[in-house]
Write an enzyme that holds these catalytic residues in place. Structure first.
Site, mmCIF file in Angstrom:
data_model
loop_
_atom_site.group_PDB
_atom_site.id
_atom_site.type_symbol
_atom_site.label_atom_id
_atom_site.label_comp_id
_atom_site.label_asym_id
_atom_site.label_seq_id
_atom_site.Cartn_x
_atom_site.Cartn_y
_atom_site.Cartn_z
ATOM 1 N N LYS A 1 4.473 0.874 8.905
ATOM 2 C CA LYS A 1 4.594 2.192 8.285
ATOM 3 C C LYS A 1 3.948 3.279 9.134
ATOM 4 O O LYS A 1 4.479 4.376 9.277
ATOM 5 C CB LYS A 1 3.957 2.171 6.879
ATOM 6 C CG LYS A 1 4.807 1.464 5.862
ATOM 7 C CD LYS A 1 4.076 1.339 4.532
ATOM 8 C CE LYS A 1 3.084 0.226 4.583
ATOM 9 N NZ LYS A 1 2.450 -0.075 3.306
ATOM 10 N N ARG B 1 5.341 -12.777 9.832
ATOM 11 C CA ARG B 1 5.930 -11.441 9.689
ATOM 12 C C ARG B 1 7.364 -11.495 10.166
ATOM 13 O O ARG B 1 7.690 -12.262 11.064
ATOM 14 C CB ARG B 1 5.227 -10.450 10.626
ATOM 15 C CG ARG B 1 3.933 -9.932 10.207
ATOM 16 C CD ARG B 1 3.445 -8.918 11.244
ATOM 17 N NE ARG B 1 4.028 -7.608 11.011
ATOM 18 C CZ ARG B 1 3.529 -6.737 10.141
ATOM 19 N NH1 ARG B 1 2.465 -7.034 9.444
ATOM 20 N NH2 ARG B 1 4.094 -5.572 9.977
ATOM 21 N N GLU C 1 0.871 -1.165 0.000
ATOM 22 C CA GLU C 1 0.000 0.000 0.000
ATOM 23 C C GLU C 1 0.916 1.226 0.000
ATOM 24 O O GLU C 1 1.810 1.326 0.852
ATOM 25 C CB GLU C 1 -0.877 0.014 1.265
ATOM 26 C CG GLU C 1 -1.829 1.184 1.244
ATOM 27 C CD GLU C 1 -2.738 1.295 2.469
ATOM 28 O OE1 GLU C 1 -2.685 0.451 3.353
ATOM 29 O OE2 GLU C 1 -3.504 2.283 2.491
HETATM 30 P P1 ATP Z 1 2.486 -1.795 7.516
HETATM 31 O O1 ATP Z 1 1.749 -2.204 8.747
HETATM 32 O O2 ATP Z 1 3.916 -1.511 7.728
HETATM 33 O O3 ATP Z 1 1.793 -0.735 6.747
HETATM 34 P P2 ATP Z 1 1.374 -3.646 5.776
HETATM 35 O O4 ATP Z 1 1.312 -5.114 5.934
HETATM 36 O O5 ATP Z 1 0.125 -2.889 5.955
HETATM 37 O O6 ATP Z 1 2.519 -3.117 6.667
HETATM 38 P P3 ATP Z 1 1.599 -3.451 2.989
HETATM 39 O O7 ATP Z 1 2.180 -2.351 2.206
HETATM 40 O O8 ATP Z 1 0.154 -3.650 2.897
HETATM 41 O O9 ATP Z 1 2.052 -3.224 4.445
HETATM 42 O O10 ATP Z 1 2.390 -4.803 2.739
HETATM 43 C C1 ATP Z 1 2.819 -5.300 1.510
HETATM 44 C C2 ATP Z 1 3.220 -6.725 1.711
HETATM 45 O O11 ATP Z 1 4.304 -6.809 2.620
HETATM 46 C C3 ATP Z 1 2.098 -7.554 2.294
HETATM 47 O O12 ATP Z 1 2.023 -8.779 1.596
HETATM 48 C C4 ATP Z 1 2.502 -7.752 3.719
HETATM 49 O O13 ATP Z 1 1.996 -8.952 4.219
HETATM 50 C C5 ATP Z 1 4.029 -7.736 3.626
HETATM 51 N N1 ATP Z 1 4.634 -7.322 4.885
HETATM 52 C C6 ATP Z 1 4.398 -6.182 5.567
HETATM 53 N N2 ATP Z 1 5.078 -6.151 6.720
HETATM 54 C C7 ATP Z 1 5.784 -7.306 6.784
HETATM 55 C C8 ATP Z 1 6.677 -7.890 7.739
HETATM 56 N N3 ATP Z 1 6.992 -7.252 8.870
HETATM 57 N N4 ATP Z 1 7.206 -9.095 7.463
HETATM 58 C C9 ATP Z 1 6.907 -9.728 6.327
HETATM 59 N N5 ATP Z 1 6.077 -9.242 5.402
HETATM 60 C C10 ATP Z 1 5.509 -8.056 5.610
HETATM 61 MG MG MG Z 2 -1.273 -1.708 5.720
#
Ligand code: ATP
Ligand code: MG
Length: 556
Positions: free
Chosen positions: A269, A259, A32
């Protein structure tokens, strides 16, 4: 030797064995664009791109841009830059927002099939009606709204007739499903804000669960891999797909892996953005941030980040990986590739009493003992040098392998010296050390004298030739190992107030021409890289990582 596979590879192998055509394999990385990528994303990127490489399948970079409130073009640009820097190439670039029309039409189909309705209750009321995991929910009074009325209202929502929050579209699944996510989830809401790509074309926006699986389906992703927190969403993912999928087309499969969490920091983020907004760091690329851009600026290499996530492995259970593993990986890589130079961070003057006054000498230094092709460089030497203050003690026990009065040590790439006396100021602080040198011990000379056993080797910089530099030494951003794991305390309470130390150092003159991003080993100190704040008359280095795990162990 049997090749070891991770559990996702096993799932794919089983799918192939039970008839899935290898040419249908396709993966995606779906960030995102609401912030910069962090070390957790590196894990997800490596998982997807490595699978793609292994199975010769394409990868889609899909921006999950369904919420204009938080998304910005600058994040889209930064994400692309970071993935490329990590060394990966995506085969297709897509945006969930490109599918808004299709998603809208499918939502209309849901309505026509009696599988969705417009709810006009307040969000608080809807939340109250959700029930709990152990008690069923309650139906909304709008649940049985006539189909025609739902269609009209949904179209009017799209046309911008209603204010935000007035109506939402909900899937009509069941208000007493065991899985709370299936209790008539909201799939569309009105948001009246410019979208970075679709501008003001849309005022209804799909929610994650509706947009994500359907985007996977549109792109014909075979394995939609996400993190464990989405496991309960899998049932909903499948329910939505069942409503819209053509039985002759591939139906994507969602699977979850753990994760990656890193000790002494946060990987979210939103939480990282708070650190910026509250002034604890200077931006997304602050070298203390666990973001890809922060780590890059800090001096991390793509290779070290990849080897870190590969070593951490693909797990089925969430875990916290110690930051020392990350540091080990960067040391290991920089040891192979970073040129060696000399820099003194806490200088004290060393005067060689028997070295001719006014004389300059050019000595030769090996750039990298791990890599002969790295060549050699010139290092000027003279009568007055800087050495590290902590490398001298008037007297010390036998375990101190550095300079003491009357003892001989080697100056790296130069001569053996023996300390003879030192001067102090009125506070008893040592201001200058005097020593003698033995001209027959010059580095590289094959003399009897240079075979003498000396206790230690010190780095130094010639005072006359030294270049002043600002060195930024970083400590952990948080004082707690898992700052966001506390129920009763906010992670912000654990921010380390002393995570940055600014030092004025003296570096050897070869560094005068170093360019932004260049990485070096400052001998006996650690790895450092040239920061982007460097200008024509100011050299700035970031300390990537000290040479050893802790300063206190140095030289003992
Ligand atoms: P954040 O909470 O940092 O915004 P998110 O999961 O909402 O993280 P996205 O941009 O939606 O972030 O994630 C893109 C991809 O990265 C998704 O498939 C998510 O599952 C993966 N991802 C995000 N954080 C991690 C992590 N700490 N370890 C492994 N994969 C991750
Ligand atoms: Mg997110």
């Amino acid at each position: 030797m049997k090749e070891s596979k991770n559990f996702i590879e096993n799932i794919i192998d089983e799918d192939l064995a039970s008839g899935l055509d290898q040419s249908l394999l396709k993966f995606r990385f779906p960030p995102e664009p609401n912030g910069f990528l962090h070390i957790g994303h590196v894990k997800a990127i490596c998982v997807n791109f490595s699978l793609a490489k292994k199975y010769k399948a394409p990868v889609v970079l899909r921006f999950d841009d369904t919420n204009p409130v938080k998304e910005e073009q600058q994040y889209i640009d930064a994400i692309k830059k970071d993935i490329s820097w990590l060394g990966f190439k995506w085969d297709e670039e897509r945006f969930a927002s490109d599918y808004f029309e299709q998603l809208y039409n499918w939502a209309l189909e849901l309505i026509k099939n009696g599988k969705a309705y417009v709810d006009s209750q307040s969000s608080t009321l809807m939340a109250e009606q959700k029930g709990t995991p152990t008690s069923p929910g309650e139906n909304s009074i709008y649940r049985d709204r006539p189909i025609e009325e739902n269609i009209r209202l949904f179209n009017e929502m799209r046309q911008g007739v209603y204010a935000e929050g007035k109506h939402v579209l909900r899937a009509k699944i069941s208000m007493n499903a065991n899985n709370m996510l299936l209790r008539d989830p909201v799939i569309y809401r009105v948001i009246k804000k410019e979208h970075p790509r679709t501008g003001s074309n849309w005022v209804v926006y799909p929610l994650y669960d509706w947009a994500h699986g359907e985007s996977d389906y549109i792109e014909q992703i075979s394995h939609s891999l996400c993190t464990l927190e989405f496991k309960p969403h899998r049932e909903l993912y499948n329910w939505f797909l069942k409503q819209i999928a053509d039985p002759n087309k591939l139906k994507p499969k969602q699977r979850e892996f753990a994760r990656l969490n890193l000790s002494y920091t946060v990987t979210s983020k939103r939480k990282l953005k708070n650190l910026i907004d509250q002034g604890h760091v200077t931006g997304w690329d602050d070298p203390r941030m666990p973001t890809v851009s922060g780590l890059r600026r800090r001096g991390y290499t793509p290779e070290s980040l990849q080897s870190f996530v590969n070593t951490a492995g693909v797990a089925k259970r969430d875990n916290v990986i110690d930051v020392s593993l990350l540091e080990f990986c960067v040391r290991d890589h920089l040891n192979q590739v970073a040129p060696r130079v000399m820099a003194v961070l806490d200088p004290i003057k060393l005067n060689i009493i028997n070295y001719p006054e006014g004389k300059d000498e050019i000595l030769m230094g090996e750039n990298n003992p791990e890599d002969e092709s790295a060549g050699i460089r010139e290092i000027p030497f003279s009568r007055d040098l800087y050495i590290e203050r902590e490398d001298f003690r008037e007297e010390a026990n036998r375990k101190f392998f550095r300079l003491t009065l009357g003892k001989e040590v080697r100056l790296k790439n130069a001569y053996f010296i023996t300390a003879t006396s030192c001067e102090k100021d009125e506070n008893g602080e040592i201001t200058v050390i005097h020593c003698t040198y033995d001209p027959l011990t010059k580095s590289g000379m094959d003399t009897e004298e240079s075979k003498r056993k000396v206790k230690g080797t010190l780095h130094w910089v010639s005072v006359k030739h030294a270049v002043k530099a600002e060195v930024r030494a970083y400590d952990r951003l948080f004082l707690d190992e898992a700052p966001d794991s506390h129920k009763d305390k906010d992670y912000m309470e654990f921010v380390n107030p002393n995570s940055l130390e600014v030092i004025t150092a003296f570096v050897e003159p070869s560094l005068q021409t170093a360019t932004i991003g260049e990485r070096f080993q400052f001998q006996r100190l650690g790895y450092f890289c040239v920061d982007k704040d460097t200008s024509e008359n100011k050299l700035v280095f970031n300390r990537t990582v000290p040479l050893r795990d802790s300063w206190t162990k140095m030289g003992e």
